[in-house]
Design a protein around this motif. Structure first.
Motif, PDB file in Angstrom:
ATOM      1  N   LEU A 187       0.806  -1.217   0.000  1.00  0.00           N
ATOM      2  CA  LEU A 187       0.000   0.000   0.000  1.00  0.00           C
ATOM      3  C   LEU A 187       0.841   1.268   0.000  1.00  0.00           C
ATOM      4  O   LEU A 187       0.311   2.359  -0.200  1.00  0.00           O
ATOM      5  CB  LEU A 187      -0.938   0.015   1.222  1.00  0.00           C
ATOM      6  CG  LEU A 187      -1.946  -1.129   1.344  1.00  0.00           C
ATOM      7  CD1 LEU A 187      -2.749  -0.988   2.625  1.00  0.00           C
ATOM      8  CD2 LEU A 187      -2.880  -1.178   0.137  1.00  0.00           C
ATOM      9  N   GLY A 188       2.146   1.125   0.265  1.00  0.00           N
ATOM     10  CA  GLY A 188       3.004   2.309   0.361  1.00  0.00           C
ATOM     11  C   GLY A 188       2.647   3.179   1.555  1.00  0.00           C
ATOM     12  O   GLY A 188       2.666   4.408   1.464  1.00  0.00           O
ATOM     13  N   ILE A 189       2.306   2.561   2.668  1.00  0.00           N
ATOM     14  CA  ILE A 189       1.954   3.333   3.868  1.00  0.00           C
ATOM     15  C   ILE A 189       2.916   3.015   5.013  1.00  0.00           C
ATOM     16  O   ILE A 189       3.653   2.042   4.968  1.00  0.00           O
ATOM     17  CB  ILE A 189       0.501   3.062   4.328  1.00  0.00           C
ATOM     18  CG1 ILE A 189       0.286   1.589   4.676  1.00  0.00           C
ATOM     19  CG2 ILE A 189      -0.481   3.539   3.269  1.00  0.00           C
ATOM     20  CD1 ILE A 189      -1.073   1.295   5.270  1.00  0.00           C
ATOM     21  N   ASN A 190       2.846   3.844   6.031  1.00  0.00           N
ATOM     22  CA  ASN A 190       3.739   3.703   7.176  1.00  0.00           C
ATOM     23  C   ASN A 190       3.161   2.773   8.232  1.00  0.00           C
ATOM     24  O   ASN A 190       1.958   2.583   8.315  1.00  0.00           O
ATOM     25  CB  ASN A 190       3.959   5.073   7.820  1.00  0.00           C
ATOM     26  CG  ASN A 190       4.943   5.906   7.031  1.00  0.00           C
ATOM     27  OD1 ASN A 190       5.845   5.379   6.386  1.00  0.00           O
ATOM     28  ND2 ASN A 190       4.760   7.214   7.067  1.00  0.00           N
ATOM     29  N   ILE A 191       4.054   2.257   9.062  1.00  0.00           N
ATOM     30  CA  ILE A 191       3.657   1.472  10.228  1.00  0.00           C
ATOM     31  C   ILE A 191       4.020   2.281  11.463  1.00  0.00           C
ATOM     32  O   ILE A 191       5.182   2.649  11.646  1.00  0.00           O
ATOM     33  CB  ILE A 191       4.390   0.107  10.260  1.00  0.00           C
ATOM     34  CG1 ILE A 191       4.082  -0.702   8.995  1.00  0.00           C
ATOM     35  CG2 ILE A 191       4.014  -0.667  11.515  1.00  0.00           C
ATOM     36  CD1 ILE A 191       4.743  -2.092   8.947  1.00  0.00           C
TER      37      ILE A 191
HETATM   38  C1  LIG Z   1       5.735   8.034   6.426  1.00  0.00           C
HETATM   39  O1  LIG Z   1       6.465   8.671   7.464  1.00  0.00           O
HETATM   40  C2  LIG Z   1       7.427   9.576   6.981  1.00  0.00           C
HETATM   41  C3  LIG Z   1       8.238  10.057   8.162  1.00  0.00           C
HETATM   42  O2  LIG Z   1       7.391  10.481   9.207  1.00  0.00           O
HETATM   43  C4  LIG Z   1       6.716  10.714   6.238  1.00  0.00           C
HETATM   44  O3  LIG Z   1       7.649  11.609   5.738  1.00  0.00           O
HETATM   45  C5  LIG Z   1       5.915  10.106   5.091  1.00  0.00           C
HETATM   46  O4  LIG Z   1       5.167  11.100   4.464  1.00  0.00           O
HETATM   47  C6  LIG Z   1       4.972   9.045   5.598  1.00  0.00           C
HETATM   48  N1  LIG Z   1       4.358   8.358   4.462  1.00  0.00           N
HETATM   49  C7  LIG Z   1       3.041   8.219   4.343  1.00  0.00           C
HETATM   50  C8  LIG Z   1       2.587   7.473   3.138  1.00  0.00           C
HETATM   51  O5  LIG Z   1       2.255   8.641   5.170  1.00  0.00           O
END
Ligand SMILES: *[C@@H]1O[C@H](CO)[C@@H](O)[C@H](O)[C@H]1NC(C)=O
Ligand SMILES: *[C@@H]1O[C@H](CO)[C@@H](O)[C@H](O)[C@H]1NC(C)=O
Ligand SMILES: *[C@@H]1O[C@H](CO)[C@@H](O)[C@H](O)[C@H]1NC(C)=O
Ligand SMILES: *[C@@H]1O[C@H](CO)[C@@H](O)[C@H](O)[C@H]1NC(C)=O
Ligand SMILES: *[C@@H]1O[C@H](CO)[C@@H](O)[C@H](O)[C@H]1NC(C)=O
Length: 188
Positions: A96-100
């Motif tokens: 998904l290209g998302i953060n954890i």
């Molecule tokens: C994921 O986290 C980084 C660092 O906080 C941020 O720069 C980035 O925009 C985030 N990516 C998403 C897809 O939210």
């Protein structure tokens, strides 16, 4: 003067409380995939299959914007499965290209972290949060987000295929389903 102030306060309250009410974004809870016996690290072949092919397939349909998993607090008890929960979550996050995001588990953990992280995310997003949590710590998570699946916690610890779908307007209104992963869930 006083009335104006009261109106301002009410408007401010409503801009947070009222929008989150109308948005009504569900959140989801699953546990780590299957892990080996005797505390060996990682996932079993089945757990890996669940994490790498089934979970990305199921959850890419559900408009997930953030995954929250756990870390083991330095005072935490032995045998916690947060590393396996992370391993379960990573393929979906990549797809998904998302953060954890993470919240600690264990004795020194901030119990408000899961709820705060969820609420903070949904203040600015209509996408859903998915918790991928240690199967031996489900009871604490469920308590910390104040929901109730009406399930015996052993069920959640035992069955890695379960998905809890929580309605944020009514935290006791939880749908329990199976991931129905092809070849690994349900009866043979
Ligand atoms: C994921 O986290 C980084 C660092 O906080 C941020 O720069 C980035 O925009 C985030 N990516 C998403 C897809 O939210
Ligand atoms: C989750 O796993 C990824 C990939 O192995 C790793 O880079 C990341 O640091 C891990 N996160 C946590 C919280 O353990
Ligand atoms: C969320 O959905 C509501 C209702 O459809 C909309 O008014 C709001 O702008 C959306 N918020 C975001 C951050 O997309
Ligand atoms: C979760 O956060 C919301 C908003 O800050 C709050 O109203 C609610 O009481 C919190 N729930 C729990 C279980 O702490
Ligand atoms: C799994 O199968 C059951 C029974 O067919 C169905 O009700 C449920 O929605 C399915 N779960 C998912 C995640 O599609």
């Amino acid at each position: 003067m006083r009335l104006q102030l009261l109106q301002l306060v009410l408007a401010a309250l409503c801009s947070t409380a009222c929008t989150s009410k109308t948005a009504n974004i569900p959140f989801y809870i699953i546990s780590n995939g299957e892990t080996p016996s005797l505390g060996r690290p990682g996932l079993t072949p089945i757990g890996k299959q669940r994490a790498e092919s089934c979970i990305p397939n199921v959850f890419s349909q559900l408009n997930i914007g953030l995954i929250i998993t756990c870390t083991v607090d330095r005072d935490g008890k032995e045998g916690l499965k947060c590393a396996a929960a992370n391993e379960t979550a990573v393929p979906l996050a990549k797809t998904l290209g998302i953060n954890i995001s993470t919240c600690a588990t264990g004795d020194g953990a901030d119990d408000d972290c899961p709820n705060n992280t969820l609420q903070k995310f949904n203040k600015n997003s209509n996408q859903s949060v998915l918790f991928v949590w240690d199967s031996t710590d489900m009871e604490d998570l469920i308590e910390n987000v104040d929901t109730d699946a009406g399930l015996d916690n052993d069920q959640l610890a035992l069955h890695a295929d379960l998905i809890l779908t929580v309605n944020p307007k009514d935290l006791r209104n939880v749908a329990v389903t199976s991931m129905n992963c092809t070849g690994i869930d349900g009866t043979a």
